[in-house]
Design an enzyme around this catalytic site. Structure first.
Site, PDB file in Angstrom:
ATOM      1  N   ARG A   1       0.856  -1.182   0.000  1.00 37.19           N
ATOM      2  CA  ARG A   1       0.000   0.000   0.000  1.00 37.19           C
ATOM      3  C   ARG A   1       0.898   1.239   0.000  1.00 37.19           C
ATOM      4  NH1 ARG A   1      -3.338  -3.055  -1.389  1.00 37.19           N
ATOM      5  NH2 ARG A   1      -5.374  -3.493  -0.455  1.00 37.19           N
TER       6      ARG A   1
ATOM      7  N   GLU B   1      -4.383   7.065  -5.269  1.00 39.61           N
ATOM      8  CA  GLU B   1      -4.566   6.320  -6.524  1.00 39.61           C
ATOM      9  C   GLU B   1      -5.883   6.722  -7.166  1.00 39.61           C
ATOM     10  OE1 GLU B   1      -4.043   2.133  -5.744  1.00 39.61           O
ATOM     11  OE2 GLU B   1      -2.070   2.465  -4.864  1.00 39.61           O
TER      12      GLU B   1
ATOM     13  N   HIS C   1      -1.262  -0.296  -9.820  1.00 40.14           N
ATOM     14  CA  HIS C   1      -1.837  -1.216  -8.822  1.00 40.14           C
ATOM     15  C   HIS C   1      -2.364  -2.493  -9.503  1.00 40.14           C
ATOM     16  CE1 HIS C   1      -3.835  -1.424  -4.603  1.00 40.14           C
ATOM     17  NE2 HIS C   1      -3.601  -2.650  -5.065  1.00 40.14           N
TER      18      HIS C   1
HETATM   19  C1  8YV Z   1      -6.675  -4.943  -5.455  1.00 41.94           C
HETATM   20  C2  8YV Z   1      -5.191  -5.640  -3.533  1.00 41.94           C
HETATM   21  O1  8YV Z   1      -6.445  -3.704  -4.980  1.00 41.94           O
HETATM   22  O2  8YV Z   1      -5.979  -7.661  -2.640  1.00 41.94           O
HETATM   23  C3  8YV Z   1      -5.555  -6.545  -2.409  1.00 41.94           C
HETATM   24  O3  8YV Z   1      -5.398  -6.138  -1.248  1.00 41.94           O
HETATM   25  O4  8YV Z   1      -4.499  -4.709  -3.369  1.00 41.94           O
HETATM   26  C4  8YV Z   1      -5.716  -5.926  -4.904  1.00 41.94           C
HETATM   27  O5  8YV Z   1      -5.685  -7.170  -5.292  1.00 41.94           O
HETATM   28  C5  8YV Z   1      -8.098  -5.044  -5.460  1.00 41.94           C
HETATM   29  O6  8YV Z   1      -8.706  -4.752  -4.285  1.00 41.94           O
HETATM   30  C6  8YV Z   1      -8.785  -5.848  -6.439  1.00 41.94           C
HETATM   31  O7  8YV Z   1     -10.128  -5.799  -6.419  1.00 41.94           O
END
Ligand code: 8YV
Length: 327
Positions: free
Chosen positions: A237, A266, A285
């Site tokens: 993150r 983002e 991301h």
């Molecule tokens: C995506 C992620 O951001 O799983 C997570 O924590 O960072 C990612 O895989 C996402 O939420 C996909 O929908």
């Protein structure tokens, strides 16, 4: 009567059909200013919600008086206030496991492209600048045989360490609240203090979950401890790194480069100084963004919601004690 469920992210048709067969489903293509009043109206009656990448704040929880479970299509749960949810008896379900290997692949993509300047070089070729044999001013750094320092030795940390040790003959240091016996035994990984990891690693790789404790965990003080030849990699993150301090460190040559899949804000603004730095590889991301893995995540999240609304939170539940709260 079927439970009321809100879906707030686009998902594949086969999984949409599964949700529709189990629940009385209301679908939102994301949450925005235009559809928020409708979302709030549906939230008042919702037993469950499923989606991703949108903060479910306490204000929403205040409205969601009937909510019993939230299922996020992600492993990260930083979009939710876990303690508030537990207090209100709302289960929070997530998707660990199914995205581990893909996310580790993305992190290794960042390590390789950053160290070998692959994006910069590919852009030169496209711009017709491959006019002579590449000279030392364009050389990159080796990855194999170097030291990688991993912040956070959970599932993804281990998968990165496995690639580093087994595939690239790298030495693995890690910083974690507890010993990871498997990493130590199988990969000869060594747990160490943060300062040791920062000063000795050629690649510092952030795989920590975001929480109030890890916000701005890497700032100027930590960047100053890294080798001038080292690279910072973030696949977790953005808020874990103080982005302003990172930009300064990159501009001033405090560290050699950065590979980033995540950012404080983002989408990253096109005006961000990070984008004008040649020694930065920035990805949008995409940690888990493959056809196979994103589908597996949705399947897992749908399974989780069906189970949770049937009273089964034995798998993938962040706060199983939420059920002890009466509502
Ligand atoms: C995506 C992620 O951001 O799983 C997570 O924590 O960072 C990612 O895989 C996402 O939420 C996909 O929908």
């Amino acid at each position: 009567m079927k439970p009321n469920v809100i879906l707030y992210k686009e998902i594949p048709d086969d999984q949409l059909a599964r949700l529709q067969s189990h629940f009385n489903l209301t679908y939102f293509d994301g949450i925005n200013d235009a559809n928020r009043p409708d979302f709030i109206r549906a939230l008042k009656e919702a037993d469950g919600i499923i989606g991703a990448s949108y903060p479910i704040t306490t204000d929403y929880l205040d409205i969601a008086q009937k909510l019993k479970a939230a299922s996020t299509i992600s492993v990260g749960v930083d979009q939710f206030s876990i303690s508030e949810m537990t207090e209100r008896g709302i289960y929070l379900m997530h998707t660990p496991g199914v995205l581990t290997e893909t996310t580790a692949d993305t992190i290794f993509t960042l390590i390789l492209t950053t160290a070998r300047r692959a994006v910069e070089m590919a852009e030169m070729v496209k711009a017709g600048q491959w006019t002579k044999s590449i000279g030392p001013e364009f050389y990159g750094s080796d990855v194999h045989g170097k030291t990688i320092g991993i912040l956070g030795m959970g599932r993804i940390g281990y998968a990165v360490a496995k690639r580093a040790a087994a595939g690239f003959n790298m030495s693995v240091l890690y910083y974690n609240h507890s010993v990871n016996e498997r990493a130590e035994h199988d990969l000869n990984a060594k747990r160490c203090e943060l300062d040791t990891l920062l000063t000795e690693s050629d690649f510092v790789c952030v795989v920590l979950p975001l929480s109030p404790e890890t916000e701005k965990f890497i700032g100027k003080e930590q960047l100053d401890k890294m080798k001038h030849s080292a690279f910072l990699i973030n696949g977790s993150r953005g808020k874990i790194i103080d982005e302003k301090a990172l930009i300064e460190a990159l501009q001033e040559g405090v560290i050699c480069g950065a590979g980033l899949d995540v950012f404080e804000e983002e989408p990253l603004s096109v005006k961000s100084p990070l984008l004008s730095l040649p020694n930065v590889v920035a990805l949008p991301h995409i940690g888990s963004a493959t056809h196979e893995t994103r589908h597996a995540m949705v399947v897992c999240a749908v399974d989780n919601l069906i189970a949770a609304l049937n009273g089964d939170t034995s798998k993938n539940c962040i706060n199983p004690t939420a059920g002890c709260t009466t509502r």
